[in-house]
Design a protein around this motif. Structure first.
Motif, PDB file in Angstrom:
ATOM      1  N   VAL A  89       0.853  -1.041  -0.070  1.00 39.12           N
ATOM      2  CA  VAL A  89       0.025   0.182  -0.126  1.00 39.12           C
ATOM      3  C   VAL A  89       0.800   1.190   0.033  1.00 39.12           C
ATOM      4  N   GLU A  90       2.101   1.200   0.811  1.00 37.69           N
ATOM      5  CA  GLU A  90       2.763   2.264   0.698  1.00 37.69           C
ATOM      6  C   GLU A  90       3.554   2.485  -0.808  1.00 37.69           C
ATOM      7  N   ILE A  91       3.814   1.317  -1.500  1.00 35.11           N
ATOM      8  CA  ILE A  91       4.446   1.468  -2.927  1.00 35.11           C
ATOM      9  C   ILE A  91       3.356   2.228  -3.733  1.00 35.11           C
ATOM     10  N   ASP A  92       2.262   1.546  -3.624  1.00 32.03           N
ATOM     11  CA  ASP A  92       1.162   1.933  -4.788  1.00 32.03           C
ATOM     12  C   ASP A  92      -0.067   1.844  -4.210  1.00 32.03           C
ATOM     13  N   PRO A  93      -0.548   3.069  -3.301  1.00 33.95           N
ATOM     14  CA  PRO A  93      -1.979   2.781  -2.875  1.00 33.95           C
ATOM     15  C   PRO A  93      -3.081   2.769  -3.824  1.00 33.95           C
ATOM     16  N   ALA A  94      -3.053   3.372  -5.082  1.00 33.13           N
ATOM     17  CA  ALA A  94      -4.115   2.922  -5.773  1.00 33.13           C
ATOM     18  C   ALA A  94      -4.410   1.710  -6.316  1.00 33.13           C
ATOM     19  N   ARG A  95      -3.326   0.956  -6.381  1.00 34.62           N
ATOM     20  CA  ARG A  95      -3.509  -0.413  -6.942  1.00 34.62           C
ATOM     21  C   ARG A  95      -3.716  -1.574  -5.894  1.00 34.62           C
ATOM     22  N   PHE A  96      -3.087  -1.330  -4.646  1.00 29.23           N
ATOM     23  CA  PHE A  96      -3.163  -2.079  -3.500  1.00 29.23           C
ATOM     24  C   PHE A  96      -4.139  -2.067  -2.439  1.00 29.23           C
ATOM     25  N   GLU A  97      -4.779  -0.919  -2.395  1.00 24.73           N
ATOM     26  CA  GLU A  97      -5.843  -0.262  -1.573  1.00 24.73           C
ATOM     27  C   GLU A  97      -6.908  -1.500  -1.408  1.00 24.73           C
ATOM     28  N   ASP A  98      -7.481  -1.737  -2.474  1.00 22.32           N
ATOM     29  CA  ASP A  98      -8.710  -2.679  -2.300  1.00 22.32           C
ATOM     30  C   ASP A  98      -8.432  -4.029  -1.954  1.00 22.32           C
ATOM     31  N   ALA A  99      -7.196  -4.561  -2.295  1.00 26.73           N
ATOM     32  CA  ALA A  99      -6.460  -5.808  -1.843  1.00 26.73           C
ATOM     33  C   ALA A  99      -6.132  -5.848  -0.264  1.00 26.73           C
ATOM     34  N   GLU A 100      -5.509  -4.455   0.135  1.00 24.70           N
ATOM     35  CA  GLU A 100      -5.436  -4.677   1.628  1.00 24.70           C
ATOM     36  C   GLU A 100      -6.946  -4.541   2.614  1.00 24.70           C
TER      37      GLU A 100
END
Length: 366
Positions: free
Chosen positions: A176-187
């Motif tokens: 999420v720190e690397i790319d919040p747009a891509r991994f926020e939903d997965a988080e």
């Protein structure tokens, strides 16, 4: 190819560099152990602890490098890895040995992590946390090779400022720190899955120790567990403050927490407990607890049947009245069969129509 020099005919070939370096380390440690730290200055003690921490990390790096290339040891012993030799010669448990070999293989795949271990800035426990986080990222289908490399760089940098437990928490959310747009939903999905697993693991076990105490243990979700901890600590603090004011020595913290938990339970109103039906319901509420209204029903449909049976057992001859509320008064106790048989055998007085013995001894048979 072996670098060992078994024979030195002319006395000109150098000795084994590995043995010479280990001997120097052994000698230096022996000199330090011969000293008494009680006579060291405070600054010396701090400096020794800091440098030993770096040396332990470097020692772990060297050990992992050797284990990563220990295939020849396994070939010599005829096993799939060097764990059997470590169990036999080093007296290391086989599970611990295999865990070390697995960590060595994982560290050898990440250059930045291996360099951090060699420089002494990453300890062995932190390296284990980082490798687990990197393995999870590598198994993530959304993450790319660039994300993996950037996560390794960030985790190694965080390892110089965080503890192993803090690093574990950061490793779960590093994408999420690397790319919040891509991994926020997965988080978000991962957090929901973690909460569901916590609910499934929730459990409580209570047993009687048969010495006047009750033992229990259990597992709660993090949110409920922290709330429970906060409330018990709040009830434990007043007693601690009273003891401090009186100047009495404080008991162990575990005892204060147990007493706080007991106080918290004493504040629960018996009337606020849900009814579960059956005769034990009144015992659980206390002998002096007020009986709920007759028409009251619990919202839980699973206990309605037991509550209906409980109400029917306590109804009197008239519908809706308890036995003790009946207009004719409480029901009299029926005499025992032995008492009836003795009265039937006594001779009756013709004038009174009562047994003769009843006039002589009224308190015995009535």
């Amino acid at each position: 190819m072996s670098v060992e020099n078994h024979v030195d005919h002319w006395g000109t070939s150098p000795g084994d560099p590995v043995s010479a370096a280990l001997a120097a380390i052994d000698t230096a440690l022996g000199e330090l152990l011969a000293m008494d730290p009680a006579y060291w200055r405070t600054s010396q003690k701090k400096d020794v602890l800091v440098r030993l921490q770096h040396l332990k990390a470097q020692q772990a790096a060297l050990e992992l490098r050797v284990l990563a290339t220990s295939g020849d040891i396994a070939e010599e012993t005829g096993d799939k890895d060097a764990s059997a030799w470590m169990r036999a010669d080093l007296l290391v448990d086989k599970g611990v040995a295999r865990s070390q070999i697995k960590l060595a293989a994982a560290v050898s795949k990440h250059e930045l992590l291996a360099a951090g271990l060699a420089d002494g800035v990453v300890s062995a426990s932190k390296a284990r946390v980082i490798t687990k986080a990197l393995d999870a990222i590598e198994a993530n289908p959304v993450a790319s090779a660039e994300d993996l490399l950037l996560a390794e760089k960030l985790l190694v940098d965080y390892a110089t400022r965080l503890t192993a437990n803090e690093l574990r928490i950061v490793g779960r959310r590093i994408l999420v720190e690397i790319d919040p747009a891509r991994f926020e939903d997965a988080e978000a999905k991962a957090l929901l899955a973690e909460e569901e697993r916590a609910q499934q693991k929730t459990a409580l076990r209570i047993w009687d120790n048969h010495d006047g105490t009750i033992g229990f243990d259990g597992v709660l979700p993090v949110a409920l567990g922290m709330r429970f901890k906060t409330q018990v600590e709040a009830w434990a603090q007043p007693r601690k403050q009273q003891l401090v004011e009186k100047g009495s020595p404080l008991p162990p913290w575990e005892r204060l927490m147990g007493q706080g938990f007991a106080r918290m339970l004493e504040t629960i109103e018996p009337d606020a407990l849900p009814r579960h039906g059956g005769r034990r319901d009144h015992h659980q509420r206390g002998h002096l607890a007020r009986r709920p209204p007759q028409g009251a029903r619990h919202r839980n449909p699973r206990v309605r049947r037991g509550q209906r049976d409980h109400d029917q057992r306590h109804r009197g001859p008239q519908d809706g009245l308890q036995r003790h509320d009946h207009p004719l008064g409480p029901r009299r106790r029926r005499p025992s069969p032995r008492r009836r048989s003795i009265q039937s055998l006594l001779p009756a007085d013709p004038a009174q129509g009562t047994p003769v013995a009843a006039e002589v001894l009224p308190g015995r048979w009535m």
